[in-house]
Design a protein around this motif. Structure first.
Motif, PDB file in Angstrom:
ATOM      1  N   ARG A 364       0.847  -1.211   0.000  1.00  0.00           N
ATOM      2  CA  ARG A 364       0.000   0.000   0.000  1.00  0.00           C
ATOM      3  C   ARG A 364       0.878   1.255   0.000  1.00  0.00           C
ATOM      4  O   ARG A 364       0.611   2.221  -0.716  1.00  0.00           O
ATOM      5  N   ALA A 365       1.945   1.231   0.799  1.00  0.00           N
ATOM      6  CA  ALA A 365       2.832   2.398   0.882  1.00  0.00           C
ATOM      7  C   ALA A 365       3.561   2.616  -0.449  1.00  0.00           C
ATOM      8  O   ALA A 365       3.679   3.747  -0.929  1.00  0.00           O
ATOM      9  N   LEU A 366       4.027   1.508  -1.072  1.00  0.00           N
ATOM     10  CA  LEU A 366       4.720   1.612  -2.366  1.00  0.00           C
ATOM     11  C   LEU A 366       3.799   2.201  -3.430  1.00  0.00           C
ATOM     12  O   LEU A 366       4.207   3.066  -4.212  1.00  0.00           O
ATOM     13  N   LEU A 367       2.553   1.744  -3.441  1.00  0.00           N
ATOM     14  CA  LEU A 367       1.577   2.225  -4.417  1.00  0.00           C
ATOM     15  C   LEU A 367       1.396   3.740  -4.301  1.00  0.00           C
ATOM     16  O   LEU A 367       1.406   4.471  -5.308  1.00  0.00           O
ATOM     17  N   LEU A 368       1.242   4.214  -3.068  1.00  0.00           N
ATOM     18  CA  LEU A 368       0.988   5.647  -2.870  1.00  0.00           C
ATOM     19  C   LEU A 368       2.224   6.477  -3.228  1.00  0.00           C
ATOM     20  O   LEU A 368       2.110   7.546  -3.841  1.00  0.00           O
ATOM     21  N   ALA A 369       3.398   5.971  -2.862  1.00  0.00           N
ATOM     22  CA  ALA A 369       4.626   6.681  -3.221  1.00  0.00           C
ATOM     23  C   ALA A 369       4.776   6.740  -4.743  1.00  0.00           C
ATOM     24  O   ALA A 369       5.113   7.787  -5.326  1.00  0.00           O
ATOM     25  N   ALA A 370       4.463   5.613  -5.404  1.00  0.00           N
ATOM     26  CA  ALA A 370       4.554   5.545  -6.867  1.00  0.00           C
ATOM     27  C   ALA A 370       3.622   6.556  -7.512  1.00  0.00           C
ATOM     28  O   ALA A 370       3.996   7.254  -8.469  1.00  0.00           O
ATOM     29  N   GLU A 371       2.421   6.671  -6.994  1.00  0.00           N
ATOM     30  CA  GLU A 371       1.457   7.630  -7.547  1.00  0.00           C
ATOM     31  C   GLU A 371       1.997   9.056  -7.411  1.00  0.00           C
ATOM     32  O   GLU A 371       1.804   9.884  -8.301  1.00  0.00           O
ATOM     33  N   LEU A 372       2.652   9.345  -6.290  1.00  0.00           N
ATOM     34  CA  LEU A 372       3.204  10.688  -6.102  1.00  0.00           C
ATOM     35  C   LEU A 372       4.339  10.959  -7.091  1.00  0.00           C
ATOM     36  O   LEU A 372       4.445  12.063  -7.629  1.00  0.00           O
ATOM     37  N   PHE A 373       5.169   9.947  -7.341  1.00  0.00           N
ATOM     38  CA  PHE A 373       6.244  10.117  -8.329  1.00  0.00           C
ATOM     39  C   PHE A 373       5.664  10.453  -9.698  1.00  0.00           C
ATOM     40  O   PHE A 373       6.153  11.339 -10.405  1.00  0.00           O
ATOM     41  N   GLU A 374       4.615   9.716 -10.069  1.00  0.00           N
ATOM     42  CA  GLU A 374       4.046   9.910 -11.412  1.00  0.00           C
ATOM     43  C   GLU A 374       3.246  11.203 -11.506  1.00  0.00           C
ATOM     44  O   GLU A 374       3.315  11.928 -12.492  1.00  0.00           O
ATOM     45  N   LEU A 375       2.486  11.511 -10.448  1.00  0.00           N
ATOM     46  CA  LEU A 375       1.663  12.720 -10.443  1.00  0.00           C
ATOM     47  C   LEU A 375       2.529  13.972 -10.546  1.00  0.00           C
ATOM     48  O   LEU A 375       2.182  14.939 -11.239  1.00  0.00           O
ATOM     49  N   SER A 376       3.674  13.930  -9.879  1.00  0.00           N
ATOM     50  CA  SER A 376       4.547  15.112  -9.887  1.00  0.00           C
ATOM     51  C   SER A 376       5.382  15.182 -11.175  1.00  0.00           C
ATOM     52  O   SER A 376       6.165  16.118 -11.342  1.00  0.00           O
ATOM     53  N   GLY A 377       5.200  14.178 -12.045  1.00  0.00           N
ATOM     54  CA  GLY A 377       5.913  14.195 -13.322  1.00  0.00           C
ATOM     55  C   GLY A 377       7.362  13.766 -13.213  1.00  0.00           C
ATOM     56  O   GLY A 377       8.120  13.889 -14.177  1.00  0.00           O
ATOM     57  N   GLU A 379       8.416  10.682 -12.542  1.00  0.00           N
ATOM     58  CA  GLU A 379       8.545   9.353 -13.158  1.00  0.00           C
ATOM     59  C   GLU A 379       7.459   9.201 -14.203  1.00  0.00           C
ATOM     60  O   GLU A 379       6.358   9.724 -14.063  1.00  0.00           O
ATOM     61  N   GLU A 380       7.791   8.466 -15.255  1.00  0.00           N
ATOM     62  CA  GLU A 380       6.784   8.191 -16.285  1.00  0.00           C
ATOM     63  C   GLU A 380       5.686   7.302 -15.738  1.00  0.00           C
ATOM     64  O   GLU A 380       5.905   6.550 -14.787  1.00  0.00           O
ATOM     65  N   LYS A 381       4.542   7.367 -16.366  1.00  0.00           N
ATOM     66  CA  LYS A 381       3.414   6.493 -16.019  1.00  0.00           C
ATOM     67  C   LYS A 381       3.866   5.044 -16.040  1.00  0.00           C
ATOM     68  O   LYS A 381       4.495   4.598 -16.996  1.00  0.00           O
ATOM     69  N   GLY A 382       3.597   4.307 -14.975  1.00  0.00           N
ATOM     70  CA  GLY A 382       3.928   2.890 -14.923  1.00  0.00           C
ATOM     71  C   GLY A 382       5.312   2.587 -14.389  1.00  0.00           C
ATOM     72  O   GLY A 382       5.645   1.430 -14.137  1.00  0.00           O
ATOM     73  N   LYS A 383       6.124   3.635 -14.209  1.00  0.00           N
ATOM     74  CA  LYS A 383       7.497   3.409 -13.730  1.00  0.00           C
ATOM     75  C   LYS A 383       7.638   3.684 -12.219  1.00  0.00           C
ATOM     76  O   LYS A 383       8.645   3.331 -11.600  1.00  0.00           O
ATOM     77  N   GLY A 384       6.659   4.343 -11.655  1.00  0.00           N
ATOM     78  CA  GLY A 384       6.778   4.808 -10.280  1.00  0.00           C
ATOM     79  C   GLY A 384       6.956   3.685  -9.279  1.00  0.00           C
ATOM     80  O   GLY A 384       7.752   3.787  -8.330  1.00  0.00           O
ATOM     81  N   LEU A 385       6.200   2.582  -9.463  1.00  0.00           N
ATOM     82  CA  LEU A 385       6.196   1.506  -8.466  1.00  0.00           C
ATOM     83  C   LEU A 385       7.579   0.878  -8.338  1.00  0.00           C
ATOM     84  O   LEU A 385       8.059   0.627  -7.230  1.00  0.00           O
ATOM     85  N   GLU A 386       8.216   0.643  -9.486  1.00  0.00           N
ATOM     86  CA  GLU A 386       9.533   0.025  -9.467  1.00  0.00           C
ATOM     87  C   GLU A 386      10.551   0.930  -8.756  1.00  0.00           C
ATOM     88  O   GLU A 386      11.355   0.470  -7.929  1.00  0.00           O
TER      89      GLU A 386
END
Lengths: 500, 500
Positions: A364-377, A379-386
């Motif tokens: 759950r924490a990884l998902l939310l962090a990934a969304e923040l990476f992508e939302l802020s531009g 990280e590219e879409k789909g790359k945030g989680l990794e």
């Protein structure tokens, strides 16, 4: 004293009524009789420097002399009054913004100016609980359109302090309706700050739950910091996890939320304004909102969740925030610990990549962090989680977590409570249901959050096959008495955990 | 005392909060800490015989010991608790009817069962002011359809006592939103009872006005009668004018009205249910409702008045009442006197057909009596007014009035106050405006209604040509101090009466 003057002498009574301003006067005092004041009359009370509006409670007994006046604690604090100070009492001039509340009751659309007047009067303490409840009710049930939600949000932002971090990107997260143990916030802060983003996170303490994020983090570090101290921590480490109680961000929200709790209604407009006004006032630019769906969660259907998501994102844009709502699973608790210390242990296990770290909390924490990476531009879409997973796995998130704790004044090890009792299954079968309300009550009876190491460590998840005598959970308490008290409750309630 | 038991010792505090049940407990009491009670938590409090629900106010001072508990006066009365009695405190089971309130907030239509559950919980005192305000707001703004108004009215009737006079026709009247001095009720009772109809009229005392009908009638006779005494008076004379305070008719209405006043909203559905439930519970069969229209009256437009009239009559039929609403002029005060004794003098002048009897009061009373004659089918359409006038002119109404007063225990002569001051015009011109709120305040400052002979005698009507130094009104007071106090207010407010 002139029998016709409206002056009375303050006496401290020490009555705490939450936010509501209550004034206590004798029924035979000269002001009540000459002004025609009766119980619940709204009255203005002034001293040399300020004035408030309060509801009258009439005293017939000897708690006050006829020339004395008492105030509820909140009212006394707002007036900053001292014992024996003379207070001037007068009729209340009409509260003009109530005409807007009445207009809303009669289904009219309000503009920014109207919402602004209402919110300012609420912050000034001019509304009684009756008025607050009417305003909330009149705005509930889909009676606000999207323009109105935007205007209300803007009015709430303008009503308090607004922070400025002098950064292009300041990220934040929020969860709509907490699940027990769902302590993702400190993990997200550590991952995101380790990446290099700014995340000045303020959190609340428990009101009715066994722990708030601020209670949990206080096990590990100091959370009551001044604005200057918070600024220094964030400048140094890029993130913080502090208690938001003194921040005075969107102060109207603090007042409205208490009445909404009493009504147990989730007005969509008020909810959106509440969340986004706090985030915007805190200086955030990019916010991810976690919307868990579940039978006992705040949001119960996918339809509701998608509508809320859409409105959140639209209002976010209107107030200058990039907001993204993420719909998640809200059918069961997240993590293992319930109670400040036990939740802190979960967090450390995740950060240290320990084998028995709770997987659901980690993901759950990884998902939310990934969304923040992508939302802020970033990280590219789909790359945030990794990226998020790498930061966690590499130990950089743990390093950052420790660094923030130290910047906040200390990094302490959590210490388990001295008294514990293992609760085992009385039969075998499938784990069908965990009563979240009763599990929370059990944790509270064992002493949480006041006893920071008290609480519950869950050993099970919904849907698992349970054997007879298998460990279900462990109760922790700081005294034998508290442990027994919790056990007594457990023994009297056989539906805390249901195995069929 | 067992530190884990929820038992506390009652201490009388003498705090009057109107209807709201408030419980006072120490913040360091063992029950608050173990149960997690905080300010405003709704709590059940029980003794051996009964139980109530109250909102918690937390005390930090020495008003209570940690093992003591206090209650607001209304709560103490309901529990019938004595000093030092042990009270049991527990968490509140969910109030199920609040789910109906929430459904109404979300625009759903409620049925009789739902309204009945809500009203029963309100009568039991289970709703806080926050809940009451939400219910009222959710029902306002045209959110109840006619079926719902009927169901709410029926639920309110069922919630209290219901009187039965064993007569085919029992008449009553009601005025929506009182005008100052509009004391038609005693006149209508006298005329209608003289004719031979049954009219067991109960009236209220002043809450915020300088006189209620019960205050005015108390100048002339006893108004606090037991149910048995009321029955005896009505059987002997066909009518009465008594105080309704002890009648327990539609008790939910008494609770709701106070919150509506605080909100200053007139929810049409609640208004209709309020009026008709009281009348039906009082055993009335035929009711005339006076709807004055005016800028400062409750009903401000003809359109509103006609809609209200239509709904009143429809709901009346549904609950077994013949109701007729009459739209009247509400642009200015009726009669000359303001204050109990001065209004009683107006009434006697009308009944005795004196030359200086106020014509507007006479005609209004005749109109309402005539409508009752026609509505009850005793007189043909168009004939009622002449019949009413004959009864008044012949002296039969006066005879009946005296007989009812004597049956109620005494017939006293009104006595004017010893102190008076004539207020004259400072300029000539047309009388443009009388500020009803300020005229009422002036009458109250002079001592009304507590000082029964205090008040104002008006000498003027709107639209009249006023000469300089012409008498506008006379202030009456029972003490020189009160007269001076009223005069001071008058001298500080030059807009009580406007001449242009």
């Amino acid at each position: 004293m002139d029998p016709h003057s409206n002056i009375l002498k303050y006496k401290h009574l020490g009555i705490y009524t939450q936010n509501e301003y209550v004034v206590y006067m004798r029924e035979d005092c000269h002001v009540c009789s000459s002004e025609g004041f009766v119980a619940l009359t709204r009255i203005r009370i002034s001293n040399a420097t300020t004035s408030i509006v309060a509801s009258l409670n009439v005293l017939s007994s000897g708690l006050l002399l006829p020339n004395e006046i008492g105030l509820s604690d909140a009212a006394a604090k707002k007036l900053n009054v001292s014992q024996n100070e003379m207070l001037y009492v007068s009729h209340l001039e009409p509260i003009e913004s109530l005409s807007h509340v009445r207009a809303k009751i009669y289904n009219q659309k309000l503009d920014f100016k109207a919402y602004n007047n209402i919110i300012n009067d609420i912050v000034e303490g001019n509304y009684s609980n009756i008025h607050l409840s009417a305003f909330i009710t009149a705005c509930a049930g889909d009676r606000m359109d999207i323009d109105e939600i935007c205007d209300l949000t803007k009015a709430m932002i303008a009503s308090g302090r607004q922070l400025d971090w002098s950064k292009d990107i300041v990220v934040d997260k929020h969860c709509i309706g907490g699940l027990p143990g769902n302590r993702t916030t400190p993990l997200v802060v550590a991952i995101v700050a380790a990446y290099g983003l700014t995340m000045p996170k303020t959190s609340s303490r428990a009101i009715t739950s066994p722990a708030g994020t601020a209670d949990t983090m206080e096990v590990l570090t100091n959370v009551t910091l001044s604005s200057e101290e918070i600024k220094a921590v964030v400048e140094k480490e890029g993130g913080c996890f502090v208690w938001g109680g003194t921040a005075q961000l969107s102060p109207a929200d603090d007042v409205l939320i208490k009445v909404e709790k009493a009504l147990d209604i989730d007005s969509e407009g008020q909810l959106i304004a509440s969340v986004l006004s706090k985030k915007a006032a805190a200086g955030s630019t990019h916010v991810v909102i976690d919307i868990p769906i579940g039978e006992t969660a705040k949001v119960r259907s996918t339809e509701m969740a998608l509508k809320l998501k859409n409105h959140m994102e639209t209002v976010g844009t209107a107030v200058g925030l990039k907001a993204k709502a993420v719909v998640t699973d809200g059918t069961q608790p997240v993590g293992r610990g319930i109670g400040p210390t036990l939740e802190a242990i979960d967090i450390l296990k995740v950060l240290k990549n320990e084998a028995d770290a709770p997987k659901d909390l980690t993901e759950r924490a990884l998902l939310l962090a990934a969304e923040l990476f992508e939302l802020s531009g970033k990280e590219e879409k789909g790359k945030g989680l990794e990226t998020a997973r790498q930061i966690l796995k590499s130990g950089k998130a743990y390093e950052k977590f420790v660094a923030i704790c130290k910047a906040q004044g200390r990094f302490s090890k959590p210490v388990l409570a001295p008294h514990k009792m293992e609760i085992t299954a009385e039969r075998s079968g499938i784990l069908k249901r965990i009563d979240n309300r009763k599990i929370a009550k059990l944790a509270k009876l064992s002493g949480a959050p006041q006893s920071i190491s008290a609480g519950i460590l869950l050993n099970i998840h919904l849907g698992e096959q349970i054997e007879k005598n298998q460990l279900l959970y462990t109760l922790y308490a700081e005294s034998k008495g508290e442990l027994n008290y919790a056990l007594e409750y457990k023994n009297n309630h056989n539906d805390i955990i249901t195995i069929i």
